[in-house]
Design an enzyme around this catalytic site. Structure first.
Site, PDB file in Angstrom:
ATOM      1  N   ASP A 210      27.398  14.531  76.221  1.00 58.46           N
ATOM      2  CA  ASP A 210      27.585  14.263  77.640  1.00 58.46           C
ATOM      3  C   ASP A 210      28.623  13.150  77.835  1.00 58.46           C
ATOM      4  O   ASP A 210      28.563  12.115  77.173  1.00 58.46           O
ATOM      5  CB  ASP A 210      26.241  13.839  78.249  1.00 58.46           C
ATOM      6  CG  ASP A 210      26.280  13.699  79.745  1.00 58.46           C
ATOM      7  OD1 ASP A 210      26.603  14.688  80.427  1.00 58.46           O
ATOM      8  OD2 ASP A 210      25.979  12.593  80.238  1.00 58.46           O
ATOM      9  N   GLU A 240      31.718  17.332  76.431  1.00 57.06           N
ATOM     10  CA  GLU A 240      31.942  17.634  77.843  1.00 57.06           C
ATOM     11  C   GLU A 240      33.221  16.922  78.283  1.00 57.06           C
ATOM     12  O   GLU A 240      33.184  15.768  78.736  1.00 57.06           O
ATOM     13  CB  GLU A 240      30.754  17.181  78.697  1.00 57.06           C
ATOM     14  CG  GLU A 240      30.928  17.519  80.177  1.00 57.06           C
ATOM     15  CD  GLU A 240      30.157  16.602  81.103  1.00 57.06           C
ATOM     16  OE1 GLU A 240      30.161  16.877  82.324  1.00 57.06           O
ATOM     17  OE2 GLU A 240      29.566  15.606  80.645  1.00 57.06           O
ATOM     18  N   ASP A 323      26.491  21.717  86.211  1.00 59.96           N
ATOM     19  CA  ASP A 323      27.345  20.786  86.956  1.00 59.96           C
ATOM     20  C   ASP A 323      28.202  21.470  88.014  1.00 59.96           C
ATOM     21  O   ASP A 323      29.009  20.803  88.675  1.00 59.96           O
ATOM     22  CB  ASP A 323      28.270  20.033  85.982  1.00 59.96           C
ATOM     23  CG  ASP A 323      27.538  18.954  85.197  1.00 59.96           C
ATOM     24  OD1 ASP A 323      26.636  18.313  85.775  1.00 59.96           O
ATOM     25  OD2 ASP A 323      27.851  18.759  84.017  1.00 59.96           O
TER      26      ASP A 323
END
Length: 481
Positions: A210, A240, A323
């Site tokens: 992340d 990410e 997301d």
């Protein structure tokens, strides 16, 4: 330096699961709050409510995933937390009790691996939460806490909840619920490395990282890779990173990134002016303005030239995630947009990733709506499910769709035509995003074969020497093999 990436990822079709919303396990199972009054499963989700999905539920659904053709799962966080999405980590060594604790995860790993399904976990290592033990100690003991230097604290007192006062510490995106680690502290660095090693030894097959671009400490991700790969050289490390990821894809850090540079142009091309701009606002990918085939071809060529080929084959390609809004909602409920984008996803170099529920036509606007409960069987769109199964099966059946070179043959108007090539196998893919049939003659003199069999879709095909004549119906695509 020779870049090495996990071979299994090149042949993987991923399925992204948001554990609270995928499936509730059957009873009796070891669960916390067995009789809790969860939010209604099929109601529109709220930002803070729980629906009670758990890892036992995923175990129950593994046969469904295997039948769909899934051979890798990426889970959003599963560690103990006080949020339904679990990006607010309390304890990195404990699977959340509401998900079934470590026992459920151990059985899930066993059952998944018996089906040759890999499991990748989400690693939230840039920040923790207010409930994280070490930060909680700082809240209790202030400057006397032995963990003060684990975080980026600027003054006293700290204000973790009351926004009328300065937080006095760094929170990710200025969110005081997410205190940022001080990665320059060797103890923090070692703590995170040991977490990564622990779960790799436990049996997971990789980490999705992340917001890794937020970690600025020199050599951090290089060490992370070295220590993970020392335990399992085939472990997948995917970051990410929404934009140009070349700083992280040099072969010393990540095997790939979530390939939003594929996502944005693919939506702009297939959905065009149907894109609901309110559903892509504040997202870090470009889904507008609409693209014609020539512009899309240029974007794909730029993307394929950006990274080494070994990296391209282990990128995590996607059309939606937790997301983003779901593609069906982004495209104004236009189903052909979703099918065309899925066709491009399943035929592009790299590992395709399906966001849970997309394969049965689940809609969802921006968070929290994009995190709905998985629909009951009678609400599935069977047409959408069938073409997902068909395209996944074709990808598994044809090595050229997984590791073959990618060559644009024609990109004019609304028709985009390309080939995937391996020695002994060549396939041609054609996509017409227009509202009218498209007739075109394509020069295929660079191919060794003349694919004539229609493996997917509808089209009229004829050959004359090295010329392929195609007639592709409106808003449709095909694969020739």
């Amino acid at each position: 330096m020779e870049i090495q990436t996990p071979d299994w990822v090149k042949h993987a079709v991923f399925y992204q699961i948001f554990p609270d919303r995928f499936a509730r396990g059957t009873q009796p199972r070891e669960l916390l709050l067995k009789h809790s009054r969860w939010e209604d499963w099929h109601a529109i989700p709220t930002l803070q409510g729980y629906k009670g999905g758990n890892l036992w539920g995923v175990v129950d659904k593994l046969d469904y995933l295997q039948e769909l053709g899934i051979n890798a799962i990426y889970f959003t966080p599963i560690f103990q937390s006080a949020s339904n999405h679990r990006y607010h980590t309390h304890d990195y060594y404990q699977v959340d009790p509401m998900l079934g604790k470590t026992g459920a995860f151990r059985e899930l790993l066993l059952e998944a691996h018996q089906r040759n399904i890999k499991v990748v976990l989400d690693g939230v290592f840039n920040h923790s939460s207010r409930g994280f033990f070490f930060f909680h100690d700082v809240l209790e003991n202030g400057p006397y806490s032995p963990w003060v230097d684990w975080f980026k604290i600027h003054g006293w007192p700290l204000s973790p909840y009351n926004g009328d006062f300065p937080a006095n510490y760094d929170g990710w995106a200025d969110n005081r619920a997410l205190p940022v680690f001080n990665h320059d502290n060797p103890e923090v660095r070692e703590y995170i490395m040991e977490i990564a090693e622990y779960w790799i030894k436990f049996g997971i097959d990789g980490w999705r990282l992340d917001v890794p671009f937020e970690v600025k400490t020199e050599g951090f991700w290089q060490e992370f890779r070295d220590r993970v790969k020392a335990i399992n050289p085939d472990a997948y490390i995917v970051g990410e990173v929404w934009h140009d990821a070349r700083p992280w894809l040099d072969g010393t850090q990540f095997d790939g990134v979530m390939n939003y540079l594929f996502t944005g142009p693919t939506i702009a091309f297939t959905a065009g002016d149907r894109v609901d701009l309110s559903q892509v606002k504040d997202r870090d990918y470009q889904t507008s303005p609409p693209m014609f085939a020539g512009e899309y071809a240029e974007k794909m060529q730029q993307l394929l030239e950006m990274y080494p080929w070994e990296i391209q084959l282990t990128q995590l390609n996607l059309l939606a995630s937790h997301d983003t809004a779901r593609l069906l909602s982004i495209a104004g409920d236009d189903k052909p947009s979703v099918e065309l984008a899925t066709l491009l996803l399943m035929t592009f170099p790299g590992a395709p990733s399906i966001y849970y529920g997309d394969e049965v036509g689940l809609a969802g606007r921006l968070d929290p709506d994009s995190r709905r409960g998985f629909p009951k069987d009678e609400d599935w769109d069977r047409e959408v499910l069938n073409y997902h199964r068909e395209l996944i099966a074709l990808r598994h059946a044809h090595p050229a769709l997984r590791t073959g070179t990618y060559k644009v043959l024609s990109a004019q108007g609304t028709l985009y035509v390309f080939a995937r090539q391996l020695p002994g196998e060549e396939l041609i893919v054609a996509v017409n995003v227009g509202t009218n049939p498209c007739e075109q003659t394509v020069d295929v003199s660079g191919l060794n074969y003349h694919p004539e069999k229609l493996l997917y879709g509808k089209a009229q095909v004829s050959w004359q020497d090295d010329k392929l004549s195609l007639t592709v119906p409106p808003r449709s695509g095909c694969i020739l093999g």
